[in-house]
Write a protein that holds these residues in place. Sequence first.
Motif, PDB file in Angstrom:
ATOM      1  N   ASP A  66      15.512 -25.536  47.462  1.00 19.48           N
ATOM      2  CA  ASP A  66      15.978 -24.247  47.120  1.00 19.48           C
ATOM      3  C   ASP A  66      16.017 -23.415  48.285  1.00 19.48           C
ATOM      4  N   THR A  67      17.139 -23.057  48.445  1.00 20.60           N
ATOM      5  CA  THR A  67      17.677 -22.134  49.731  1.00 20.60           C
ATOM      6  C   THR A  67      17.267 -20.759  49.383  1.00 20.60           C
ATOM      7  N   GLY A  68      17.329 -20.246  48.094  1.00 17.72           N
ATOM      8  CA  GLY A  68      17.245 -18.823  47.671  1.00 17.72           C
ATOM      9  C   GLY A  68      18.756 -18.216  47.558  1.00 17.72           C
ATOM     10  N   HIS A  69      19.722 -19.123  47.858  1.00 17.75           N
ATOM     11  CA  HIS A  69      20.978 -18.334  47.748  1.00 17.75           C
ATOM     12  C   HIS A  69      21.827 -19.487  46.619  1.00 17.75           C
ATOM     13  N   ASN A  70      21.066 -19.594  45.449  1.00 11.94           N
ATOM     14  CA  ASN A  70      21.666 -20.282  44.600  1.00 11.94           C
ATOM     15  C   ASN A  70      22.438 -19.469  43.426  1.00 11.94           C
ATOM     16  N   PHE A  71      23.289 -20.165  42.718  1.00 13.20           N
ATOM     17  CA  PHE A  71      23.871 -19.416  41.517  1.00 13.20           C
ATOM     18  C   PHE A  71      23.029 -19.545  40.409  1.00 13.20           C
ATOM     19  N   ASP A  72      22.719 -18.488  39.797  1.00 14.94           N
ATOM     20  CA  ASP A  72      21.910 -18.229  38.972  1.00 14.94           C
ATOM     21  C   ASP A  72      22.393 -19.176  37.593  1.00 14.94           C
ATOM     22  N   GLU A  73      23.571 -19.364  37.267  1.00 10.48           N
ATOM     23  CA  GLU A  73      23.909 -20.351  36.299  1.00 10.48           C
ATOM     24  C   GLU A  73      23.465 -21.685  36.531  1.00 10.48           C
ATOM     25  N   VAL A  74      23.418 -22.073  37.844  1.00  4.12           N
ATOM     26  CA  VAL A  74      22.930 -23.453  38.206  1.00  4.12           C
ATOM     27  C   VAL A  74      21.350 -23.713  38.144  1.00  4.12           C
ATOM     28  N   SER A  93      10.918 -24.940  48.839  1.00  2.00           N
ATOM     29  CA  SER A  93      11.737 -23.810  48.850  1.00  2.00           C
ATOM     30  C   SER A  93      11.824 -22.896  50.453  1.00  2.00           C
ATOM     31  N   VAL A  94      13.006 -22.767  50.720  1.00  2.00           N
ATOM     32  CA  VAL A  94      13.382 -22.317  52.005  1.00  2.00           C
ATOM     33  C   VAL A  94      12.603 -20.880  52.131  1.00  2.00           C
ATOM     34  N   PRO A  95      12.908 -20.026  51.100  1.00  2.00           N
ATOM     35  CA  PRO A  95      12.098 -18.672  50.993  1.00  2.00           C
ATOM     36  C   PRO A  95      10.599 -18.706  51.857  1.00  2.00           C
ATOM     37  N   GLU A  96      10.041 -19.844  50.856  1.00  2.00           N
ATOM     38  CA  GLU A  96       8.539 -19.927  51.002  1.00  2.00           C
ATOM     39  C   GLU A  96       8.603 -20.423  52.611  1.00  2.00           C
ATOM     40  N   LEU A 102       7.662 -21.762  59.000  1.00  2.00           N
ATOM     41  CA  LEU A 102       8.404 -22.941  59.548  1.00  2.00           C
ATOM     42  C   LEU A 102       9.568 -23.043  59.874  1.00  2.00           C
ATOM     43  N   VAL A 103      10.185 -22.281  59.196  1.00  2.00           N
ATOM     44  CA  VAL A 103      11.780 -21.995  59.803  1.00  2.00           C
ATOM     45  C   VAL A 103      12.211 -20.552  59.973  1.00  2.00           C
ATOM     46  N   THR A 116      16.979 -28.597  56.325  1.00  2.00           N
ATOM     47  CA  THR A 116      16.683 -30.017  56.810  1.00  2.00           C
ATOM     48  C   THR A 116      14.888 -29.930  57.065  1.00  2.00           C
ATOM     49  N   PRO A 117      14.227 -29.040  57.970  1.00  2.00           N
ATOM     50  CA  PRO A 117      12.913 -29.144  58.045  1.00  2.00           C
ATOM     51  C   PRO A 117      12.330 -28.757  56.757  1.00  2.00           C
ATOM     52  N   VAL A 118      12.734 -28.111  55.725  1.00  2.00           N
ATOM     53  CA  VAL A 118      12.233 -27.915  54.626  1.00  2.00           C
ATOM     54  C   VAL A 118      11.934 -29.319  53.752  1.00  2.00           C
TER      55      VAL A 118
END
Length: 302
Positions: A66-74, A93-96, A102-103, A116-118
Motif C-alpha cells: 500500500d503506497t498511500g496513493h491508491n484509488f479509493d474505489e480499488v 504500508s509505505v506510509p508506515e 525505513l524509506v 521495493t524496500p517495503v
Amino acid sequence: MAATGYRVSHLDALEAESVFVMREVVAEFERPVLLFSGGKDSIVMLRLAEKAFWPGRIPFPVMHVDTGHNFDEVLAFRDKRVEELGVNLVVASVPEALASGLVRESPDGLRNRIQTPVLLDAVEKYRFDALFGGARRDEEKARAKERVFSFRDEFGQWDPRNQRPELWSLYNARVAPGESIRVFPLSNWTELDVWHYIARERLELPSIYFAHDREVVDRGGMLYGVHPTLPARAGETATTERVRYRTVGDASCTAAVRSDADTVEKIIEEVAATRITERGATRGDDKVSEAAMEDRKREGYF
C-alpha cells in the motif's frame, strides 16, 4: 466406433496451466503469498486460486503493498473481496515505512521506487519464500524476460541472466535460506485473454475500469485523474472527460484513457482494436527511461 475429437479451448488451456503452477507452488514451498492490489490481474489470480484448491480454502494469505496513493474505489474493492473469501490480508504500508524511517520520500513524490524496500521488508518479516504476481509477458519488455518461476537472490534482487530453464514446463523450486521465487501464473496470458476470462467468469471489478466521467488534467498527452496525490498544477486546467482505467496503479502516476466502454463486452472490443499495451498507454512511471521497469525489477520490484 470412430473416436470423437476433443478440443480444449484457449481459455481452458491457460486456466489449466495457471492452476497447475499454483498447485506446484503450494506443494513445493512452505510460505507462499499472493500479491493482491485489487486490479484486474490479481482479481483473476484470486479466482484461479479458488479453483485450484476448491473445495478447500485458499491456503495462503494475500498481500498488498500500500503506497498511500491508491484509488479509493480499488481499496474498497480489495477489502470487500478479501472479506468474501475469508483470506488473510497482509498490508505492507509505505506510509508506515516513511514514518519509521525505513524509506524516504522521492523528490518527485512518486512511490513506485520506494515500494521495493517495503516489499522486501515484509518478505523478510513474514518469511515468504514464494510470491505470486500478476505480471504478464505482453505488458512490457522487461517482463517479457521473466520465467514463470523467477528466481530472486538473498537480497530479493533479480538478474535476468541468472534464471533457470523451464523446458517442458518443468519448474525448479529449490531455494536456499533467504532466497525466494516470484511466480507468475499469468505469464502466457494477454490483456485480451484476461478480459475474456473476466467475461466468462463474470468477475466483479472496481468501477474505475469502466467508462465514467472524471476530472482530469492532460500532461504530455496522458490524462491523469485529479486526486489528493495529484492536484492540478499552476497553469493547468482540469476538464471533465469520459474515461476509464486500463490498469490501476498509483493515482499519482496512472493515467486514464478516453473511452465509452462501460461494459466488459465493450472493453473487449476496445482492447482487441488497440495496439498500445496498458502500461505503455497509462503508466507515467515507466516513461522515466527506456529501462525504468528493468531497473526496478533488478532491485526487487515485481
